[in-house]
Design an enzyme around this catalytic site. Structure first.
Site, PDB file in Angstrom:
ATOM      1  N   LYS A 107       0.766  -1.244  -0.003  1.00 10.77           N
ATOM      2  CA  LYS A 107       0.129   0.119  -0.106  1.00 10.77           C
ATOM      3  C   LYS A 107       0.788   1.162  -0.067  1.00 10.77           C
ATOM      4  O   LYS A 107       0.558   1.967  -0.880  1.00 10.77           O
ATOM      5  CB  LYS A 107      -0.809   0.171   1.402  1.00 10.77           C
ATOM      6  N   ASP A 140      -6.437   1.414   0.992  1.00  8.53           N
ATOM      7  CA  ASP A 140      -6.670   1.570   2.170  1.00  8.53           C
ATOM      8  C   ASP A 140      -7.951   1.180   2.636  1.00  8.53           C
ATOM      9  O   ASP A 140      -8.643   0.678   1.940  1.00  8.53           O
ATOM     10  CB  ASP A 140      -6.296   2.926   2.741  1.00  8.53           C
TER      11      ASP A 140
END
Length: 220
Positions: free
Chosen positions: A129, A147
């Site tokens: 991420k 997220d």
């Protein structure tokens, strides 16, 4: 009791309309984390895990004023880093990671933040991420960092449902029209943060409410 009917997947036309509307609401989407260069962006994103952007920005304002390069961060030392970020959750482990990634950027990458996902993920405290955020924001790559906001929006709307972040990421890459790939990450995060909120989505003021597959929409 009859099983709930699975909503129809988004068509290419619907996905295009979805992002066109989000783009109209926010023509120039960007991260809400403060940073001054790719290095400080890596640090800020690494610090943002299980923390708010507002909280991270408060801590990094003074940190980046004295340490905006790997060299300066190493000179500050782990104790100095920890003192600056002690208001952030998991600050002890994060300080250790920031110190270690600063050293690695200096020793293994000549002081420059690497630009590939594979290399970025070798840095302590940097996962897929974080790597995707850095590639998108710092280097202009059309990556999508999933997220909690993006995961929720993708599943709730039916745009790209998935059981885990990677599954959602791959589906988003497939369904998102090419002209919207660069900004998709930011549009979805900001939509999730301010409109499609976790506890009570603001469906009455949502630009994509009629495209959304969510059954339990809140009233206007």
């Amino acid at each position: 009791m009859p099983r709930k009917k699975k909503p129809a997947p988004f068509t290419t036309e619907e996905a295009t309309d979805f992002f066109a509307r989000l783009a109209e609401v926010r023509p120039e989407p960007a991260t809400e984390l403060d940073y001054v260069n790719p290095f400080t962006l890596v640090v800020a994103v690494a610090l943002s895990a299980q923390a708010t952007d507002v909280g991270v920005n408060k801590a990094t304002k003074n940190l980046f004023a004295v340490a905006d390069t790997p060299e300066k961060m190493l000179a500050l030392g782990e104790d100095g880093i920890r003192e600056h970020i002690k208001t952030i959750g998991l600050f002890r482990n994060k300080a250790k990671n920031v110190f270690a990634l600063s050293r690695m950027i200096l020793e293994d990458f000549g002081g420059e933040v690497p630009q590939t996902r594979e290399e970025l993920e070798t840095l302590p405290g940097v996962g897929r991420k974080t790597a995707n955020v850095v590639m998108n924001e710092a280097f202009g790559e059309p990556t999508i960092a999933v997220d909690t906001h993006i995961f929720r929006v993708s599943n709730r709307t039916g745009l790209a449902p998935g059981k885990n972040p990677l599954e959602v990421e791959l589906k988003l890459e497939k369904i998102t029209p090419s002209q919207y790939l660069k900004g998709a990450h930011h549009w979805l995060i900001l939509h999730g943060r301010y409109t499609c909120k976790a506890r009570k989505p603001d469906c009455g003021n949502c630009a994509v409410a009629d495209l959304c597959r969510f059954d339990e929409k809140t009233p206007a």
